[in-house]
Design a protein around this motif. Sequence first.
Motif, mmCIF file in Angstrom:
data_model
loop_
_atom_site.group_PDB
_atom_site.id
_atom_site.type_symbol
_atom_site.label_atom_id
_atom_site.label_comp_id
_atom_site.label_asym_id
_atom_site.label_seq_id
_atom_site.Cartn_x
_atom_site.Cartn_y
_atom_site.Cartn_z
ATOM 1 N N ARG A 321 5.133 16.614 -52.965
ATOM 2 C CA ARG A 321 4.354 15.377 -52.984
ATOM 3 C C ARG A 321 3.303 15.355 -54.092
ATOM 4 O O ARG A 321 2.922 14.283 -54.570
ATOM 5 C CB ARG A 321 3.678 15.167 -51.629
ATOM 6 N N GLU A 322 2.825 16.536 -54.509
ATOM 7 C CA GLU A 322 1.798 16.567 -55.553
ATOM 8 C C GLU A 322 2.308 16.030 -56.888
ATOM 9 O O GLU A 322 1.521 15.712 -57.782
ATOM 10 C CB GLU A 322 1.259 18.004 -55.730
ATOM 11 N N ASP A 323 3.646 15.916 -57.044
ATOM 12 C CA ASP A 323 4.219 15.375 -58.276
ATOM 13 C C ASP A 323 4.345 13.853 -58.265
ATOM 14 O O ASP A 323 4.607 13.243 -59.311
ATOM 15 C CB ASP A 323 5.614 15.980 -58.513
ATOM 16 N N ILE A 324 4.161 13.243 -57.091
ATOM 17 C CA ILE A 324 4.374 11.788 -56.976
ATOM 18 C C ILE A 324 3.436 10.977 -57.867
ATOM 19 O O ILE A 324 3.891 10.051 -58.554
ATOM 20 C CB ILE A 324 4.297 11.342 -55.500
ATOM 21 N N PRO A 325 2.119 11.266 -57.931
ATOM 22 C CA PRO A 325 1.256 10.485 -58.830
ATOM 23 C C PRO A 325 1.695 10.546 -60.294
ATOM 24 O O PRO A 325 1.609 9.543 -61.016
ATOM 25 C CB PRO A 325 -0.122 11.138 -58.642
ATOM 26 N N LEU A 326 2.181 11.704 -60.734
ATOM 27 C CA LEU A 326 2.671 11.836 -62.112
ATOM 28 C C LEU A 326 3.899 10.964 -62.340
ATOM 29 O O LEU A 326 4.037 10.315 -63.381
ATOM 30 C CB LEU A 326 3.017 13.296 -62.420
ATOM 31 N N LEU A 327 4.801 10.959 -61.369
ATOM 32 C CA LEU A 327 6.007 10.142 -61.469
ATOM 33 C C LEU A 327 5.660 8.654 -61.462
ATOM 34 O O LEU A 327 6.233 7.867 -62.228
ATOM 35 C CB LEU A 327 6.955 10.471 -60.313
ATOM 36 N N ILE A 328 4.695 8.265 -60.620
ATOM 37 C CA ILE A 328 4.262 6.863 -60.568
ATOM 38 C C ILE A 328 3.716 6.434 -61.930
ATOM 39 O O ILE A 328 4.061 5.365 -62.448
ATOM 40 C CB ILE A 328 3.193 6.656 -59.471
ATOM 41 N N ALA A 329 2.875 7.283 -62.532
ATOM 42 C CA ALA A 329 2.295 6.965 -63.839
ATOM 43 C C ALA A 329 3.384 6.821 -64.903
ATOM 44 O O ALA A 329 3.342 5.907 -65.744
ATOM 45 C CB ALA A 329 1.303 8.057 -64.243
ATOM 46 N N HIS A 330 4.389 7.697 -64.845
ATOM 47 C CA HIS A 330 5.498 7.635 -65.798
ATOM 48 C C HIS A 330 6.280 6.326 -65.643
ATOM 49 O O HIS A 330 6.573 5.644 -66.638
ATOM 50 C CB HIS A 330 6.425 8.828 -65.583
ATOM 51 N N PHE A 331 6.603 5.942 -64.402
ATOM 52 C CA PHE A 331 7.387 4.730 -64.172
ATOM 53 C C PHE A 331 6.581 3.471 -64.481
ATOM 54 O O PHE A 331 7.135 2.467 -64.940
ATOM 55 C CB PHE A 331 7.908 4.698 -62.737
ATOM 56 N N LEU A 332 5.267 3.518 -64.247
ATOM 57 C CA LEU A 332 4.423 2.375 -64.601
ATOM 58 C C LEU A 332 4.479 2.108 -66.103
ATOM 59 O O LEU A 332 4.626 0.961 -66.542
ATOM 60 C CB LEU A 332 2.970 2.641 -64.177
ATOM 61 N N GLU A 333 4.369 3.171 -66.882
ATOM 62 C CA GLU A 333 4.423 3.014 -68.340
ATOM 63 C C GLU A 333 5.801 2.543 -68.794
ATOM 64 O O GLU A 333 5.920 1.617 -69.609
ATOM 65 C CB GLU A 333 4.074 4.343 -69.011
ATOM 66 N N TYR A 334 6.840 3.174 -68.245
ATOM 67 C CA TYR A 334 8.206 2.856 -68.666
ATOM 68 C C TYR A 334 8.567 1.403 -68.361
ATOM 69 O O TYR A 334 9.064 0.676 -69.236
ATOM 70 C CB TYR A 334 9.193 3.802 -67.982
ATOM 71 N N VAL A 352 -1.455 4.488 -54.365
ATOM 72 C CA VAL A 352 -0.959 5.819 -54.752
ATOM 73 C C VAL A 352 -1.066 6.778 -53.574
ATOM 74 O O VAL A 352 -0.150 7.568 -53.310
ATOM 75 C CB VAL A 352 -1.756 6.367 -55.959
ATOM 76 N N LYS A 353 -2.160 6.693 -52.847
ATOM 77 C CA LYS A 353 -2.380 7.569 -51.683
ATOM 78 C C LYS A 353 -1.301 7.335 -50.625
ATOM 79 O O LYS A 353 -0.744 8.286 -50.058
ATOM 80 C CB LYS A 353 -3.771 7.303 -51.084
ATOM 81 N N HIS A 354 -0.983 6.067 -50.379
ATOM 82 C CA HIS A 354 0.054 5.745 -49.395
ATOM 83 C C HIS A 354 1.410 6.293 -49.856
ATOM 84 O O HIS A 354 2.145 6.899 -49.062
ATOM 85 C CB HIS A 354 0.150 4.230 -49.197
ATOM 86 N N MET A 355 1.726 6.086 -51.127
ATOM 87 C CA MET A 355 3.016 6.535 -51.648
ATOM 88 C C MET A 355 3.114 8.062 -51.654
ATOM 89 O O MET A 355 4.198 8.626 -51.499
ATOM 90 C CB MET A 355 3.209 5.992 -53.070
ATOM 91 N N THR A 356 1.975 8.727 -51.823
ATOM 92 C CA THR A 356 1.973 10.189 -51.893
ATOM 93 C C THR A 356 1.969 10.839 -50.524
ATOM 94 O O THR A 356 2.686 11.820 -50.283
ATOM 95 C CB THR A 356 0.748 10.670 -52.700
ATOM 96 N N GLU A 357 1.181 10.279 -49.610
ATOM 97 C CA GLU A 357 0.953 10.969 -48.334
ATOM 98 C C GLU A 357 1.735 10.404 -47.163
ATOM 99 O O GLU A 357 1.998 11.125 -46.196
ATOM 100 C CB GLU A 357 -0.548 10.936 -48.002
ATOM 101 N N VAL A 358 2.117 9.137 -47.227
ATOM 102 C CA VAL A 358 2.734 8.497 -46.061
ATOM 103 C C VAL A 358 4.253 8.371 -46.195
ATOM 104 O O VAL A 358 5.003 8.771 -45.311
ATOM 105 C CB VAL A 358 2.107 7.107 -45.801
#
Length: 460
Positions: A321-334, A352-358
Motif C-alpha cells: 500500500r505504501e506504493d499507492i501514492p506514487l502510482l497515483i501521482a504517476h497516473f495523474l501526470e500521465y 489519497v488516504k482513502h485509496m491507500t488505506e481503505v
Amino acid sequence: MKIQPTARLLVIDDEANILRFLTRALEKRGYEVHPVMESQEALEKLTVIQPDLVITDLVMPDMSGIELLKRIKAYNPEINVVVITAHASLDTAISAIRGGASDYLVKPFQIEELCSVVKRSLSSKRIIYGEGGNDVFEKRYDFRNLIGTSQKMKEIHALIQRVAANDATVLITGESGTGKELVARSIHYNSKRRAKPFVSINCAALPENLMESELFGHEKGSFTGATSTKMGLLELAHEGTFLFDEIAEIPLQVQAKLLRVLQEKELRHVGGLRDIKVDVRLVAATSKDLRSQVQKGLFREDLFYRLNVVPIHLPPLRERREDIPLLIAHFLEYYSQKHNLKTIMRIEEAAVKHMTEVSDWPGNIRELENAVERAILFSDNGVIQEDQILKVASEHSRETPGSVLPSNGSRNLKTETEGFEKRLIENVLKETSGNKFRAARRLQISRQSLQYKIKKYQLE
C-alpha cells in the motif's frame, strides 16, 4: 450493453472497392476500422488513431508496402502490421516478415481467413526496430519505471537487474493487473538481446486449434487452409525474447513441443520434416498457481521445472500500500497529458488516504489506473475530491457481478439468478474486450451457449 470494439484497425488499400469491402467486413465483426487510400495519409493518421493493428496492401502508388511497413515500425515497433499481396512469391513474403510484418495474406482470400489473421495478430506482439533504434523503448521499460519504493518492489528491481544480465528462463507470477508484462519487457530491454525482437503471445486469447501452427509454423498443405509455408512466432523471435503470457492456458500437446524448444533449442513446423534451430530467451507469465495445475494434470511437471528457473512473484497492490501514492501521482501526470489538460490534475489528501488505506484494489494496478483516469474525466475544478473517489468505487462495486442484489423486497430466485448471470457475462465480455471465445472459456461454457445467453440478455 454495447460491446466495445476489440481493437482499432488502420486499413490501407488504393482500390476503393476492396477498401470498402474490408472495412464493412471488419466493422461487422466489432472492430473499429479507419480506412485510408494513400500511404502518406496513413502515416499522418498513425499518431491520431494509435491503431492496434495496421493492414496494408503491398503495392501502393505513392509508396511500397515494404517501405510503409518500415516507416510504421520506425514510428512505433509495437504496432503489428499485416500485409496483403497479389503476388504469391516467397521473396515478397520473406521481405515483409524481415521488415517486421506479423503476418501476410495472398489475394484472393476469404474474409474469414483475413479475420483469422487479424485475431492472431492482435493476440501477439512482434517488435522489430526501425532505423530510429530502440532507445525510446529502453527508457520506457527501464526497470526503474516499475513504480514503487516498498521493500518488495526494491527486491524485484534488484532481481530484474540481475536476471537481465543472463539468459535464464523466467517465470513471472501474480494476480491479474500486477504488471507481469511490464516486468517481462523490462527484462528484455535491459538484456543483451535488447536490439533483437521481443515477441509476446496471450495464450488465453489464441484458439487451441491455431496455437501449434502459430508458435511453430507450418508447411504448405499440412492442414486445410495452409495455402503456403509460414514461419512460426518462435522463429520470428530468433535471437530475441519470447513472452508466453497466461502460459497455464497452453494445451498439453503443445506443452510437449515447447519443452523440446527449451531442451534442444530447435523446433519443427507442423507437417515439416526438418528441425529448425532457434535461439530464444523464454519468459512465461501466469496468474494461476502452476504447481496446482501440475497436481491436477493440466500442466506438465517437467515443463514447469524448465520454466521455473528464476521465479519472480509480483505482490498484489493491497500488500504494498505504501506504493499507492506514487502510482497515483504517476497516473495523474500521465492522464492529464493524455487528455490535454493545461496543468496536472491535483488530488485531495483525503482521497489519497482513502485509496491507500481503505480500498483493496482486487484488480490491482490496472484497477487503480482506471479509477484515476475516470476521476480525472469527471472532475470539474482541477482537483479530485474524496467523494469522487467514493463514487468511482461505488460504481465499480455495482459493476462487479453479484456484489449488490436488489433490495426491493422481491427475492424471486429465477429473476435474481438471471440478473446475476447477466451481470457476470457483461463483466467477462468487458474484461475480454468482447472476445467470445475467451469469454466462453473463462465462464467454462460452450461458445454456442454463450451466444445464446448474449442474445437472451440483449448484450450484443
